[in-house]
Scaffold this motif. Structure first.
Motif: not given
Length: 659
Positions: A51-55
């Motif tokens: 899962p790509e982390e944005a924060y």
């Protein structure tokens, strides 16, 4: 003629300006490999199914999709606000993390060069540059440097012309090793270290390309430091029970904080003792703790995704990126600047702060930082005059936390490595985000799918999943020392921090450096970690400490195994046993045979015997004991099963589906 004349004038101006900048300016030259020189370049900044982390909000990862939904509400926007602890992760932030990983020293070149004297002993910067020039642009995973004169270091004599195996990695076409930036400061050349020194490596089996996050398993840190002129400044990492044991002249004294006179240790006696300890470290080992015991551990990889808690003891449990930023901070805040512990030296070492500073600085390589015990001045007053960063407790660029000099779960040092022009902890956080994107390359092995499938079956049948589960193959727990049974010395190395323990207070991520007055202070949440795990990570309370369950992603790239690195076997599993049969015999540990020794009790017993036959290894607490979870004939498994499970474990990259 005019063209030639003006060309000469311009060139002359450039040369004069360049010399002026060299002698009066300050700049750093570091090396970051281009993506074309990275083995796993196709995985750079990609999620690889993750899962790509944005924060990141104090360890809670927020994906892009989740962030988009949260930003639609007032409550969500407040949750993702930097002033409330949120760290935004985007491409620019990841670029900062990568640049910091390779090139940022936080000023540690001052301690390493001006205090410890890493270039002031038998080896100079010229010797290293000459060795690199001889490569002719070729890559190496072991830069050999010629010793220019006969010297005795730590009781070991090196004849003139001896080639020292440094273990420094130099990529193809590079003019400096990975993780060793050079700083020019008013005409003086200094070397510092970045994270890439230990946590990136050159793979000679893949054309000399770089493995980002791969352990430099043969980096000879002990010898490199022992060759410095003032390694006594690193005495808290050696077996030095009492500085008074090294006092030879009672007239070399300092005034303590209590106003009494106390003698400093003899320079040569302490230097020889520390050198002797450092020379016992095998290649690929480093002692990151300051417990005045020699207990180096093998260097870990930086394939950090879902491999929390962090550090061998698991002390990195809380704060940004699930404690990874706490670990990143540890080396730059503590491991590369012993001066910064002066404020709490009495509590940690039972050494008066003035005696502590005087000991570290009395033989500093650079006269600017060398303390004279016969001067009418306290060491602390002298140091305050020469500090490169006046607000720092040492010589590195750090920010004192609100609880300083007390320490906490968010920073066992009481401060955070942070450079002016950035926000507090920004560079540590950026490195954490970058490291979490790193995916180990496929191992250099050819194994059929049938063997791997059987290996996974054996892995499950043997009960390995009880600890090594999920994509990273860890249950993210710390195992108590009496249960795991591995070498105990390192487990309680942080227990004295309980004497100066405080709340985990930290400045909000949008706080600039220097920190302004009335900056916002946040309390890092720790409720997600149960009390037993908290105590185990630091050996607090009634705990003897423990060791984390290490994830297995990329394990093929960092043999030997266990935290003390004692489980080492070379290509010949009959003779190449333990550290004596591998590193100390100029042989690299073989990943397959070393992992076999982890699970086979008979082979392990012979490895332990080999390690215990070496007094040097006993002195630095390297044995290879514990983790007695066997997959061998006595447990009902065949040699074919052993081969299959070892190949399966070595194949893991962290990209597998969760179990």
């Amino acid at each position: 003629m005019n063209v030639i004349k003006w060309t000469g004038v311009v060139l002359g101006f450039v040369i004069i300006a360049g010399l002026g900048f060299f002698y009066f300016g300050h700049f750093t030259i570091g090396y970051t490999p281009s993506f074309e020189k990275i083995i796993n370049d196709d995985h750079i900044y990609s999620d690889d199914g993750r899962p790509e982390e944005a924060y990141d909000v104090f360890g809670e990862a927020v994906s892009k999709e989740e962030a988009e939904a949260l930003l639609q509400t007032e409550e969500g926007r407040e949750y993702l606000a930097a002033e409330n602890g949120a760290v935004r992760v985007d491409d620019e932030f990841l670029e900062l993390g990568r640049e910091t990983f390779y090139e940022e020293t936080f000023g540690n070149e001052v301690f390493l060069t001006d205090v410890l004297g890493i270039l002031d002993g038998p080896l100079s910067l010229f010797d290293f540059m000459k060795a690199i020039a001889k490569l002719g642009g070729s890559a190496t995973d072991n830069l050999q440097v010629e010793i220019p004169e006969t010297v005795t270091i730590g009781g070991e004599t090196f004849e003139e012309g001896t080639m020292l195996d440094t273990g420094l990695d130099v990529p193809e076409g590079a003019m400096m090793p990975l993780g060793m930036p050079v700083t020019v400061d008013r005409g003086e050349m200094k070397v510092g270290i970045s994270c890439a020194l230990c946590h990136a490596s050159v793979d000679m089996d893949n054309g000399g390309k770089v493995v980002e996050g791969g352990t430099n398993t043969n980096l000879n840190t002990g010898a490199l430091m022992a060759f410095g002129s003032n390694t006594a400044s690193y005495f808290t990492h050696a077996d030095v029970e009492d500085l008074k044991d090294f006092v030879a002249e009672t007239n070399r004294t300092v005034e303590t904080t209590e106003g009494e006179e106390e003698a400093l240790p003899d320079v040569k006696a302490l230097e020889d003792a520390v050198d002797e300890t450092l020379m016992k470290w095998p290649p690929g080992f480093f002692d990151a703790t300051i417990d005045m015991e020699a207990n180096p551990t093998q260097m870990a990889d930086s394939f950090t995704f879902e491999d929390h808690p962090y550090s061998w003891s698991g002390m990195g449990t809380s704060g940004p990126f699930r404690g990874l930023s706490t670990l990143n901070n540890n080396v730059q805040a503590q491991g590369s600047d012993a001066l910064a512990q002066a404020q709490i030296s009495d509590e940690l070492f039972d050494i008066d702060p003035e005696v502590y500073l005087g000991t570290l600085l009395q033989n500093a390589a650079n006269e600017r930082y060398r303390y004279n015990p016969f001067a009418d001045e306290k060491p602390s007053d002298f140091f305050q005059e020469v500090q490169p960063f006046p607000d720092s407790p040492g010589v590195n660029e750090v920010v004192k936390l609100p609880t300083y000099p007390n320490v906490s779960r968010i920073s066992p040092q009481g401060y955070l490595a942070s450079s002016e022009g950035h926000n507090v902890n920004e560079q540590n956080n950026a490195m954490s985000a970058f490291q979490n994107t790193l995916v180990p390359p496929e191992p250099n092995r050819t194994v059929d799918e049938t063997t791997l499938a059987r290996g996974e079956e054996v892995f499950n049948e043997a009960g390995c999943l009880s600890c090594h589960a999920g994509r990273a193959k860890t249950n993210n727990r710390i195992i108590p020392l009496d249960e795991i049974g591995t070498q105990p010395s390192r487990a309680d190395s942080l227990e004295d921090t309980e004497k100066v323990w405080d709340e985990p207070l930290i400045f909000s991520p949008d706080t600039p450096v220097p920190v302004p007055e009335r900056a916002k202070i946040l309390k890092a949440p720790t409720d997600h970690v149960d009390e037993e795990q908290k105590n185990l990570g630091f050996a607090h309370g009634d705990s003897d400490g423990g060791y984390k369950v290490k994830g297995l992603a990329g394990v093929s790239r960092h043999a030997p195994y266990l935290h003390d690195g004692g489980v080492a076997v070379g290509e010949n599993k009959e003779d190449d046993l333990g550290i004596p049969g591998t590193f100390l015999s100029d042989r690299r540990p073989d990943p397959f045979n070393s992992m076999l020794a982890v699970i086979d009790r008979d082979l392990r017993e012979r490895v332990i015997e080999a390690n215990q036959s070496s007094q040097d290894l006993r002195d630095v607490n390297i044995e290879g004991i514990g983790h007695e979870f066997w997959v061998d004939e006595q447990s009902g498994f065949s040699s074919e099963d052993q081969e299959a499970i070892v190949e399966y474990i070595l194949s893991l990259t962290g990209g597998e589906e969760e179990d």
